[in-house]
Design an enzyme around this catalytic site. Structure first.
Site, PDB file in Angstrom:
ATOM      1  N   ARG A 245      26.169  50.709   5.653  1.00 34.84           N
ATOM      2  CA  ARG A 245      26.813  49.487   4.674  1.00 34.84           C
ATOM      3  C   ARG A 245      26.819  48.942   6.027  1.00 34.84           C
ATOM      4  O   ARG A 245      28.780  49.390   6.108  1.00 34.84           O
ATOM      5  CB  ARG A 245      27.682  49.232   3.345  1.00 34.84           C
ATOM      6  CG  ARG A 245      27.902  48.134   3.003  1.00 34.84           C
ATOM      7  CD  ARG A 245      28.989  48.369   2.074  1.00 34.84           C
ATOM      8  NE  ARG A 245      29.247  46.896   0.563  1.00 34.84           N
ATOM      9  CZ  ARG A 245      29.546  47.189   0.134  1.00 34.84           C
ATOM     10  NH1 ARG A 245      29.928  47.483  -1.412  1.00 34.84           N
ATOM     11  NH2 ARG A 245      30.147  45.319  -0.151  1.00 34.84           N
TER      12      ARG A 245
ATOM     13  N   ASP B 271      25.812  43.441   4.084  1.00 33.32           N
ATOM     14  CA  ASP B 271      25.887  42.805   2.823  1.00 33.32           C
ATOM     15  C   ASP B 271      26.046  41.549   2.732  1.00 33.32           C
ATOM     16  O   ASP B 271      25.475  40.766   1.923  1.00 33.32           O
ATOM     17  CB  ASP B 271      27.626  43.056   2.865  1.00 33.32           C
ATOM     18  CG  ASP B 271      27.885  43.303   2.009  1.00 33.32           C
ATOM     19  OD1 ASP B 271      27.279  44.133   1.155  1.00 33.32           O
ATOM     20  OD2 ASP B 271      28.846  43.165   1.134  1.00 33.32           O
TER      21      ASP B 271
END
Ligand code: AMP
Length: 376
Positions: free
Chosen positions: A72, A129
C-alpha cells in the site's frame, strides 16, 4: 504497519502481522498464525528492519506459497492512476513523490526495499491510496490558487483511501445486484481518518481529502476543512511557526480537539459532556453536508455506503447522518441500523432508492488481488 499473507481468491489470511511504534525503541511486532500469537523482536526498529523480520518469520511452506507482494503506497501523485508492478523506474518515480507525503513515502520505500531484498525474484506491486481518484475532473481537483502552484508545484486535490472507496463501491454494487456502471454512489470511509467519495458509474468524480489527508471531514485528530486564514491568525496569537500550527491541525484537532477527551469515536459517543456531544454533532453534520454536495455533483443519488471503523460499527453516527438526509429521500431503518454491528453488511435505510448500506471495507484483499493480477 500491517502485514498479511493472504489468498485473494478466498480472502483467507493464514498469517497476519502488526508493528507499532516503528522507528522508536518501543517498537513492538506481533505475528498471528491461527490462534498462535508471537511477539517478535527486530534487530533494528526501522521500517526496513520490521519488514525484513516479518518476511523472515514465514515458515518454509508459507514462503514458497507467496506469488507476489502488494504494497500500500500512500501517494501516487499525478503519475500513477492504477496499481503498478514495481521496477527501478517506478522506485525512482516514487522517490520524486516524497515531497507530497514526507511522513509516509520514506516508510513505503523502505518497506519495498526490504521486501525486494527478502524476495528478489518475486513481483512487487504498488497499490496507491490516491490512484482511484485520478478520474476526477479538473473542476473537482483544482484549487482556486495561482495556476503556477498547480503547474510548477503539483498543488491539486489528489484524495486518499482510494483502495477502500474502490473496494466498497464494487462490493456495494454486488450487494445491490446492479452493475457499478449504472450507479451514482457516495462512499463514506469513516475511521480514524475520514473521507467521502462521489462515484459516478464506477469512476470517482470528487473526494474530500486533498493534496494531503488533512482536508475534508472531521477526523480522529485532524481538523478537516478550516479557513486557511486560521493558520496565520493562530500562528501569530500563539507565536507558533507554520509547521507547529499544522501539527496541531493534524494531531490535536478533530474529535480529540472538540471533545478535549479522545480521538476515539466510541468513547466520545459514550461521554455525556456537552463538548463530547458537540464533537459527534459536528462530525455527523459535516458528513451529511458533504453527502448533499456530492448528490449535486453526481446529479442524483442511487446508493450511500458506510464503511471504516465508525461507518461499520456506529449506529449513532449512521442514524445522525441519515436523519439529516431526508431531503434526498433517505430514511434510516432503525431496527436494521441497530442490528447491523460488528462488521455485518446490509441495508440501513427504509428506502430502496436511494439506498444506504453498510459495506465492510477490505483494503488488504484488494491489494492482494491487484498484486496477484499484476504478478502473472
Ligand atoms: P478505523 O481507523 O477504521 O480502524 O476506525 C477507528 C474508529 O472507529 C475509532 O474512532 C473507533 O472509536 C471507531 N469505532 C470502532 N468501533 C466502534 C463502535 N462500536 N462505536 C463507535 N465507534 C467505533
Amino acid at each position: 504497519m500491517k502485514f498479511a499473507l493472504l489468498d485473494p481468491a478466498t480472502g483467507a489470511r493464514p498469517v497476519t502481522g502488526l508493528a507499532e511504534r516503528v522507528g522508536t525503541d518501543d517498537v513492538t511486532v506481533t505475528l498471528k498464525r491461527g490462534e498462535e500469537k508471537l511477539a517478535l523482536v527486530p534487530d533494528e526498529p526501522s521500517h526496513h528492519g520490521v519488514v525484513a523480520l516479518l518476511l523472515a518469520s514465514l515458515a518454509a511452506d508459507e514462503h514458497e506459497s507467496v506469488a507476489g507482494i502488494g504494497h500500500r503506497v500512500v501517494h501516487g501523485g499525478r503519475t500513477f492512476s492504477s496499481s503498478v508492478r514495481i521496477d527501478e523506474a517506478v522506485v525512482d518515480r516514487l522517490g520524486e513523490l516524497v515531497a507530497l507525503a514526507p511522513l509516509h513515502m520514506p516508510a513505503n520505500l523502505a518497506g519495498i526495499a526490504a521486501a525486494q531484498a527478502a524476495f528478489p525474484r518475486l513481483p512487487q506491486v504498488a497499490v496507491f491510496d490516491t490512484a482511484f481518484h485520478q478520474t476526477m475532473p479538473p473542476v473537482a481537483y483544482r484549487y482556486a490558487v495561482p495556476t503556477d502552484w498547480y503547474t510548477d508545484h503539483h498543488v491539486r486535490r489528489y484524495g486518499f483511501h482510494g483502495t477502500s472507496h474502490r473496494f466498497v463501491s464494487a462490493r456495494a454494487a454486488e450487494m445491490l445486484g446492479r452493475p457499478l456502471g449504472e450507479l451514482r454512489m457516495i462512499t463514506l470511509h469513516l475511521g480514524n481518518g475520514c473521507s467521502a467519495a462521489a462515484i459516478s458509474r464506477g469512476a470517482a468524480i470528487d473526494t474530500t481529502m486533498g493534496l494531503t489527508p488533512l482536508e475534508g471531514l472531521v477526523m480522529g485528530t485532524r481538523s478537516g476543512d478550516i479557513d486557511p486564514g486560521i493558520l496565520g491568525y493562530m500562528g501569530h496569537r500563539l507565536g507558533l511557526d507554520l509547521d507547529a500550527v499544522l501539527d496541531v491541525l493534524n494531531t490535536r484537532s478533530g474529535l480529540l480537539g472538540l471533545s478535549g477527551l479522545t480521538n476515539d469515536m466510541r468513547t466520545v459517543e459514550e461521554d455525556e459532556s456537552p463538548d463530547a456531544q458537540l464533537a459527534v454533532d459536528v462530525f455527523c453534520y459535516r458528513v451529511a453536508k458533504t453527502v448533499g454536495a456530492y448528490a449535486v455533483a453526481l446529479g442524483g443519488l442511487d446508493a450511500l455506503a458506510f464503511t471504516g471503523g465508525i461507518g461499520e460499527h456506529s449506529p449513532i453516527v449512521r442514524k445522525a447522518v441519515l436523519d439529516r438526509l431526508g431531503v434526498l429521500g433517505l430514511h434510516v431503518d432503525d431496527a436494521a441500523n441497530q442490528r447491523l454491528v460488528r462488521g455485518a453488511a446490509g441495508r440501513v435505510s427504509s428506502t430502496e432508492h436511494p439506498v444506504a448500506l453498510i459495506v465492510p471495507t477490505d483494503e488488504e484483499r484488494l491489494i492482494g488481488a491487484d498484486a496477484l493480477a499484476l504478478a502473472s
